[in-house]
Scaffold this motif. Structure first.
Motif, short mmCIF file in Angstrom:
data_model
loop_
_atom_site.label_atom_id
_atom_site.label_comp_id
_atom_site.label_asym_id
_atom_site.label_seq_id
_atom_site.Cartn_x
_atom_site.Cartn_y
_atom_site.Cartn_z
N VAL A 1 -1.64 -5.03 4.04
CA VAL A 1 -2.49 -5.14 5.31
C VAL A 1 -4.05 -4.96 4.89
N LEU A 2 -4.28 -4.18 3.84
CA LEU A 2 -5.54 -4.07 3.24
C LEU A 2 -5.91 -5.41 2.69
N ASN A 3 -5.03 -6.15 1.92
CA ASN A 3 -5.52 -7.59 1.61
C ASN A 3 -5.87 -8.14 2.82
N ARG A 4 -4.93 -8.24 3.89
CA ARG A 4 -5.30 -9.10 4.99
C ARG A 4 -6.65 -8.67 5.76
N ALA A 5 -6.76 -7.23 5.71
CA ALA A 5 -8.01 -6.76 6.25
C ALA A 5 -9.35 -7.33 5.69
#
Length: 577
Positions: free
Chosen positions: A364-368
Motif C-alpha cells: 500500500v505504501l509503495n502504491r501510495a
C-alpha cells in the motif's frame, strides 16, 4: 598531580561500565520515554505473559479445588473406615455371642449336669483359646473350661456387673477389657443368660483373649500411614493398627500393664483428620485417624510442579516474545524508512517479508508512493491548466466588462450588468469545480443557473437526452441562460404568474437547444442591440462555433441554438421535467 592520576582510572571505569551495561547510557529523558512508550519487544513479551497468566491462574485454581476435594474425600474415607472397623469388631462379638447362646441352651444346665456341660463346651471351643464359665446367681463360677485355676477371682468386678446385668435383664452383655489371671492375658467376655426371662439362675460367660482380634484388621487392609484404635467404654485400648509417632506397626492388642494407658490415635502433635464410631452392640469406640500431611504431600508436589512449569513457561514466553518481536520489528523499521521516503517524495521500495500484514502495508505504501508522484505530476498539470483557465476567465471578464461599459447608460447599470454576469460565471465555476473542471451535465447546469427563477416550481421546465458539456461550453451556455431568465423575469413569461419557460434540447447530427416562453405578456422586439443580445447571440454563437437565432413572437421569446456535436457528450439516460 594526584588528581590527574586518579582521574584516569575513574574515566576508564565509567567507559567500561557504559560498555558493560547498556542501560547506563540511557539519559533520564530517554529512560522515561522508554517506560511511557515501550518497544515492540516489550509489548509482545508482555502479551505472551498476559496470555500465559490465565492458564497459570486456572491451574492454581484447579490445584486449590483439588486440595479441598482431597481433604473432603479423606474425611469421608476416614468416617467410612471408622464404621467399617466398628462393624468388623461387632461381627467378632456377634459370632462369640452366637456360640454362647448355643451353649446356654444345653440341657445339661437344666439337669445341672455340669461335667457334661464342660465337656460340650470344651469340644465347641477347642483350639479357639476361649474359656467358658457357668456362673450361678451368686456370681460364683460353677464350672469352667480354663486350663488352670488361681486364687484370684476368675470374674473381675466390672465383669460381674456385666454378668449381673445379663441375668437381671435376660439379654446378653459384652464387657470391656480385663485381665484374666488364669490365662494371663488381656481379655473381654460376653455373658448370655440361660433363659430369656429376667432372673435366670445361670449365665454362660465366654472369655476371649484380645490377641485373637489381631486377624480382624490386618496391616494390608489399611491405607498407608492410617491409624486405628479400638477402646472399650472405660477408654481402655482393645486394638491398635496403623501409624503412631511416625512409625508403622501392624495389628496390636495391649498387654495388661498397658490397659490403663491414655488413649492414643495417631502420631505426635501433627494435625490429623480423626473420625470415631461407637458400637451400639458393644459400646466400644473405634477411632480412625490420618495425618493431614499425607493428604497435603501430593498437593504440595502439584504446587511445586506448577511453580516449576510456570517459571519454565515464563522464561519460554519471554524468549518467544523477544524472538518474535525482533522478527516483526525488522520489517516494521523498514516500513518506517519506506514511509520517510514517501514523505520526501522519493520512490518507496517494497519491503520483503513473510508477514502478510506488513507485506500488504508495504504494498500500500509503495502504491501510495507511486500515486503521490503521479498526483504531484497531475497537480503540476492542473496548476498549468488552472493558470490557463484563469487567464481565459480574466479575458472573458474583461470582454464582458468592456462590452457592458459600452452598452450601459450609466455606472449603476454597468455595475448591475457586470455583477449579474460575474454571478453567473461564479455559479458555473462552482459547479465545474465540483466536477474537477472537466464537464457537467446539462440538466445540472440548468438547475444551477435558473434556481433563483423558479426551476423548482415547474415554471421553468426542461427535457432532453442526458448530455455532458465541457467547461467552456458550460460557462457560455450558463451566461446565455442566466441572461434569458433575467429578461423573462423582467419583461417576459416569468414576470407573470401564469408564464412558463420550456427548455428542450436534442443530440443527433448536431447539438440543438431551444428556450421558449409562453403565457407571458405580449413581446416586442428590442429597438436596439444591448448587452443581452451580445450574451445570448454573439458570444454564444462564437463560443460554441454554431448558430443562434432569437425570435420575439407575440406569444413569447424563442431562443434557438445549433452547435457541433463536439460541444456536448451523450450520457446514458434522459432528463425531463
Amino acid at each position: 598531580m594526584s588528581l590527574g592520576n586518579n582521574a584516569g582510572p575513574s574515566k576508564r571505569f565509567l567507559q567500561w561500565s557504559r560498555l558493560s551495561f547498556p542501560w547506563a547510557r540511557l539519559r533520564p529523558g530517554r529512560f522515561t520515554h522508554a517506560m511511557l512508550r515501550p518497544s515492540l519487544l516489550v509489548h509482545l513479551t508482555t502479551l505472551t505473559l498476559i496470555v500465559l497468566a490465565p492458564a497459570l491462574l486456572f491451574s492454581a485454581f484447579l490445584i486449590f479445588r483439588f486440595s479441598e476435594q482431597q481433604e473432603e474425600l479423606a474425611r469421608s474415607q476416614v468416617y467410612d473406615m471408622a464404621e467399617i472397623v466398628s462393624n468388623a469388631f461387632d461381627r467378632e462379638v456377634v459370632a462369640l455371642l452366637a456360640t454362647a447362646r448355643v451353649l446356654a441352651t444345653s440341657g445339661a444346665i437344666e439337669e445341672e449336669n455340669f461335667p457334661s456341660f464342660r465337656n460340650r463346651s470344651v469340644r465347641a471351643l477347642k483350639d479357639s483359646g476361649i474359656v467358658a464359665d457357668l456362673v450361678d446367681d451368686e456370681g460364683m463360677v460353677v464350672i469352667s473350661t480354663a486350663p488352670t485355676q488361681t486364687d484370684e477371682p476368675a470374674i473381675q468386678q466390672h465383669e460381674r456387673d456385666v454378668v449381673s446385668a445379663a441375668r437381671e435383664s435376660g439379654n446378653a452383655g459384652v464387657s470391656g477389657v480385663a485381665y484374666d489371671p488364669r490365662i494371663k492375658r488381656a481379655v473381654f467376655l460376653v455373658a448370655v443368660p440361660t433363659s430369656d426371662a429376667p432372673g435366670s439362675r445361670f449365665v454362660v460367660v465366654l472369655t476371649k483373649p484380645l490377641e485373637s482380634l489381631e486377624r480382624v484388621i490386618e496391616k494390608g487392609s489399611l491405607p498407608g500411614a492410617w491409624s486405628v484404635v479400638v477402646e472399650d467404654r472405660a477408654g481402655k485400648k482393645i486394638f491398635s493398627a496403623g501409624a503412631a509417632d511416625g512409625q508403622m506397626f501392624g495389628p496390636r492388642v495391649f498387654a495388661a500393664e498397658s490397659l490403663d494407658a491414655p488413649p492414643h490415635a495417631g502420631g505426635g502433635a501433627e494435625e490429623q483428620i480423626v473420625a470415631a464410631n461407637t458400637s451400639y452392640l458393644t459400646g466400644w469406640r473405634s477411632t480412625v485417624s490420618v495425618s493431614t500431611e499425607i493428604i497435603e504431600r501430593p498437593i504440595m508436589r502439584s504446587w511445586y510442579a506448577l511453580i516449576a512449569v510456570g517459571l519454565i513457561l515464563t522464561g519460554f514466553s519471554i524468549v518467544l516474545g523477544i524472538l518474535t518481536g525482533r522478527r516483526v520489528a525488522r520489517p516494521i523499521l523498514e516500513l518506517s524508512r519506506q514511509a520517510r521516503a514517501i514523505g520526501r517524495g522519493e520512490p518507496a521500495v517494497t519491503v520483503t517479508t513473510n508477514i502478510a500484514e506488513i507485506g500488504d502495508v508495504s504494498k500500500v505504501l509503495n502504491r501510495a508512493s507511486r500515486e503521490r508522484i503521479e498526483a504531484e505530476e497531475q497537480t503540476r498539470l492542473l496548476m498549468r491548466e488552472m493558470t490557463h483557465r484563469a487567464k481565459n476567465q480574466y479575458a472573458l471578464v474583461a470582454a464582458i466588462a468592456r462590452r457592458a461599459a459600452r452598452e450601459s447608460a450609466d455606472t449603476g447599470q454597468f455595475l448591475d450588468t457586470l455583477s449579474d454576469a460575474l454571478a453567473s460565471l461564479a455559479r458555473s465555476a462552482d459547479l465545474l469545480s465540483s466536477q474537477n473542471w472537466e464537464s457537467v451535465e446539462l440538466s445540472a447546469l440548468i438547475d444551477n443557473q435558473l434556481s433563483a427563477f423558479g426551476v423548482q416550481t415547474r415554471r421553468i421546465r426542461y427535457s432532453g437526452p442526458k448530455l455532458r458539456v465541457n467547461a467552456s461550453v458550460a460557462q457560455t451556455i450558463g451566461l446565455a441562460l442566466h441572461e434569458l431568465a433575467t429578461n423573462a423575469a423582467k419583461y417576459g413569461a416569468l414576470s407573470v404568474d401564469d408564464g412558463v419557460v420550456t427548455i428542450d434540447w436534442s443530440y443527433d447530427d448536431v447539438f440543438r437547444m431551444e428556450w421558449r416562453e409562453t403565457g407571458g405578456p405580449p413581446v416586442k422586439p428590442p429597438t436596439r442591440s444591448g448587452f443581452g443580445t451580445l450574451v445570448t447571440q454573439k458570444m454564444t454563437s462564437r463560443g460554441l462555433g454554431g448558430k443562434v437565432s432569437m425570435s420575439f413572437a407575440e406569444t413569447g421569446v424563442v431562443w434557438s441554438l445549433e452547435a457541433p456535436t463536439e460541444s456536448a457528450e451523450p450520457v446514458t439516460g434522459k432528463h425531463g421535467d
